[in-house]
Scaffold this active site. Sequence first.
Site, PDB file in Angstrom:
ATOM      1  N   ASP A 166      -4.249   4.294  -1.978  1.00 53.62           N
ATOM      2  CA  ASP A 166      -5.334   4.756  -1.107  1.00 53.62           C
ATOM      3  C   ASP A 166      -5.654   6.212  -1.394  1.00 53.62           C
ATOM      4  O   ASP A 166      -4.820   7.093  -1.186  1.00 53.62           O
ATOM      5  CB  ASP A 166      -4.912   4.600   0.362  1.00 53.62           C
ATOM      6  CG  ASP A 166      -4.892   3.153   0.782  1.00 53.62           C
ATOM      7  OD1 ASP A 166      -5.922   2.486   0.648  1.00 53.62           O
ATOM      8  OD2 ASP A 166      -3.832   2.679   1.241  1.00 53.62           O
TER       9      ASP A 166
ATOM     10  N   SER B 245       0.863  -1.190   0.000  1.00 50.71           N
ATOM     11  CA  SER B 245       0.000   0.000   0.000  1.00 50.71           C
ATOM     12  C   SER B 245       0.890   1.228   0.000  1.00 50.71           C
ATOM     13  O   SER B 245       1.574   1.520   0.986  1.00 50.71           O
ATOM     14  CB  SER B 245      -0.911  -0.024   1.226  1.00 50.71           C
ATOM     15  OG  SER B 245      -1.556   1.208   1.346  1.00 50.71           O
TER      16      SER B 245
ATOM     17  N   ASP C  37      -7.739  -5.361   4.110  1.00 52.26           N
ATOM     18  CA  ASP C  37      -6.987  -4.104   4.115  1.00 52.26           C
ATOM     19  C   ASP C  37      -6.987  -3.484   5.508  1.00 52.26           C
ATOM     20  O   ASP C  37      -8.023  -3.040   5.996  1.00 52.26           O
ATOM     21  CB  ASP C  37      -7.648  -3.162   3.090  1.00 52.26           C
ATOM     22  CG  ASP C  37      -6.865  -1.873   2.879  1.00 52.26           C
ATOM     23  OD1 ASP C  37      -5.752  -1.749   3.404  1.00 52.26           O
ATOM     24  OD2 ASP C  37      -7.400  -1.009   2.161  1.00 52.26           O
TER      25      ASP C  37
ATOM     26  N   MET D 104     -12.486  -4.244   4.894  1.00 48.56           N
ATOM     27  CA  MET D 104     -11.632  -3.414   5.752  1.00 48.56           C
ATOM     28  C   MET D 104     -11.461  -4.071   7.117  1.00 48.56           C
ATOM     29  O   MET D 104     -12.439  -4.437   7.774  1.00 48.56           O
ATOM     30  CB  MET D 104     -12.232  -2.024   5.929  1.00 48.56           C
ATOM     31  CG  MET D 104     -12.281  -1.179   4.666  1.00 48.56           C
ATOM     32  SD  MET D 104     -10.694  -0.988   3.827  1.00 48.56           S
ATOM     33  CE  MET D 104      -9.694  -0.208   5.087  1.00 48.56           C
TER      34      MET D 104
ATOM     35  N   MET E  32     -11.532   6.042  -1.008  1.00 51.62           N
ATOM     36  CA  MET E  32     -12.209   6.378   0.258  1.00 51.62           C
ATOM     37  C   MET E  32     -12.709   7.809   0.115  1.00 51.62           C
ATOM     38  O   MET E  32     -12.146   8.764   0.681  1.00 51.62           O
ATOM     39  CB  MET E  32     -11.227   6.214   1.428  1.00 51.62           C
ATOM     40  CG  MET E  32     -10.995   4.751   1.776  1.00 51.62           C
ATOM     41  SD  MET E  32      -9.452   4.498   2.675  1.00 51.62           S
ATOM     42  CE  MET E  32      -8.314   4.483   1.299  1.00 51.62           C
TER      43      MET E  32
ATOM     44  N   HIS F  94      -8.066   2.260  -4.252  1.00 56.79           N
ATOM     45  CA  HIS F  94      -9.071   2.167  -3.186  1.00 56.79           C
ATOM     46  C   HIS F  94      -9.583   3.569  -2.917  1.00 56.79           C
ATOM     47  O   HIS F  94      -8.885   4.391  -2.326  1.00 56.79           O
ATOM     48  CB  HIS F  94      -8.391   1.549  -1.945  1.00 56.79           C
ATOM     49  CG  HIS F  94      -9.252   1.462  -0.733  1.00 56.79           C
ATOM     50  ND1 HIS F  94      -8.745   1.214   0.526  1.00 56.79           N
ATOM     51  CD2 HIS F  94     -10.589   1.591  -0.571  1.00 56.79           C
ATOM     52  CE1 HIS F  94      -9.730   1.193   1.403  1.00 56.79           C
ATOM     53  NE2 HIS F  94     -10.860   1.434   0.767  1.00 56.79           N
TER      54      HIS F  94
ATOM     55  N   HIS G  13      -1.360  -1.123  -4.204  1.00 60.42           N
ATOM     56  CA  HIS G  13      -2.602  -0.556  -3.680  1.00 60.42           C
ATOM     57  C   HIS G  13      -2.411   0.949  -3.454  1.00 60.42           C
ATOM     58  O   HIS G  13      -1.476   1.359  -2.765  1.00 60.42           O
ATOM     59  CB  HIS G  13      -2.892  -1.293  -2.373  1.00 60.42           C
ATOM     60  CG  HIS G  13      -4.170  -0.959  -1.697  1.00 60.42           C
ATOM     61  ND1 HIS G  13      -5.371  -1.587  -1.988  1.00 60.42           N
ATOM     62  CD2 HIS G  13      -4.450  -0.086  -0.702  1.00 60.42           C
ATOM     63  CE1 HIS G  13      -6.323  -1.117  -1.205  1.00 60.42           C
ATOM     64  NE2 HIS G  13      -5.796  -0.202  -0.408  1.00 60.42           N
TER      65      HIS G  13
ATOM     66  N   MET H 280      -7.975   9.312  -0.370  1.00 58.53           N
ATOM     67  CA  MET H 280      -8.807   9.797   0.743  1.00 58.53           C
ATOM     68  C   MET H 280      -9.162  11.258   0.517  1.00 58.53           C
ATOM     69  O   MET H 280      -8.302  12.049   0.116  1.00 58.53           O
ATOM     70  CB  MET H 280      -8.046   9.651   2.061  1.00 58.53           C
ATOM     71  CG  MET H 280      -7.561   8.234   2.326  1.00 58.53           C
ATOM     72  SD  MET H 280      -6.806   8.090   3.949  1.00 58.53           S
ATOM     73  CE  MET H 280      -6.227   6.381   3.891  1.00 58.53           C
TER      74      MET H 280
HETATM   75  C1  DX5 Z   1      -6.429   2.423   5.484  1.00 63.49           C
HETATM   76  C2  DX5 Z   1      -6.006   2.111   4.046  1.00 63.49           C
HETATM   77  C3  DX5 Z   1      -5.036   1.008   4.024  1.00 63.49           C
HETATM   78  C4  DX5 Z   1      -3.736   1.346   4.701  1.00 63.49           C
HETATM   79  C5  DX5 Z   1      -3.214   0.121   5.357  1.00 63.49           C
HETATM   80  O1  DX5 Z   1      -7.490   3.280   5.496  1.00 63.49           O
HETATM   81  O2  DX5 Z   1      -7.108   1.736   3.265  1.00 63.49           O
HETATM   82  O3  DX5 Z   1      -4.797   0.542   2.696  1.00 63.49           O
HETATM   83  O4  DX5 Z   1      -2.778   1.840   3.816  1.00 63.49           O
HETATM   84  O5  DX5 Z   1      -2.197   0.491   6.210  1.00 63.49           O
HETATM   85  P1  DX5 Z   1      -1.596  -0.546   7.275  1.00 63.49           P
HETATM   86  O6  DX5 Z   1      -1.163  -1.756   6.502  1.00 63.49           O
HETATM   87  O7  DX5 Z   1      -0.473   0.207   7.881  1.00 63.49           O
HETATM   88  O8  DX5 Z   1      -2.706  -0.855   8.238  1.00 63.49           O
HETATM   89 ZN    ZN Z   2      -6.665   0.729   1.293  1.00 66.78          ZN
END
Ligand code: DX5
Ligand code: ZN
Length: 222
Positions: free
Chosen positions: A40, A13, A179, A144, A76, A74, A38, A42
């Site tokens: 992320d 990630s 995840d 999640m 969010m 991903h 991956h 946000m």
């Molecule tokens: C959290 C993200 C994850 C995050 C995981 O909201 O969706 O993908 O990067 O991070 P770790 O592996 O550190 O929990």
């Molecule tokens: Zn994620």
Amino acid sequence: MAISDPVPAVLPSVMSADMLALGAQLDALCHAGARVFHVDVMDGHFVPNLTVGPDFTAAVARAVRPHGGAVDVHLMVERPGPLLELFAPYADAISVHAESDPHVHRLLGEIRRLGCRAGLAVNPGTPVAAVAELAEELDYVNCMSVNPGFAGQSFIATTPAKLARLRDALPDRVLLEVDGGIGPATLPQARDAGAQWLVSASAIFGQPDPVAAYTALAALAG
Ligand code: DX5
Ligand code: ZN
């Protein structure tokens, strides 16, 4: 395409990568065997954090695709519909959150129409039934195992039981992703419960040697 590579697989990630050394880190992970990365995204509304957008995702795609790698985005993001076409050229798979829009059925169709694998991400409190109802539209489910928003959180202990329920409720062709909080102690539980894409940020990029950490996790994934 790498998206069809064997599972289980560990997905680095990228949110916890060293942004000033991103190219070198992605290159090294590709050489170590990582194939799906991956990303992320946000928005500061759906989750209380801001990360990256399409330009960053394009840079990741440019780094990993020459190695046969793929990008899993991903989202969010509240109401992600208008963003899908901005990410699609750089994404091989896109997941939207079940809780982010009242019309996720339509969004999943749109993701496929844009040529990407369609995924539904579900928060810890979202029931399995919300996913099972959409099975026809799904290529993968992102279960999640933390409340989304931040890397480095603890794996929620009830996740393996939920993963097992998801696996039972979904056709075999639907891939199961997990995840959050995945590291050496939690990965085996998630894998044994049926998770096939094991996402990890801190347990890779938060370690002194990310490639060694990835390699150890990948070996554990089997
Ligand atoms: C959290 C993200 C994850 C995050 C995981 O909201 O969706 O993908 O990067 O991070 P770790 O592996 O550190 O929990
Ligand atoms: Zn994620």
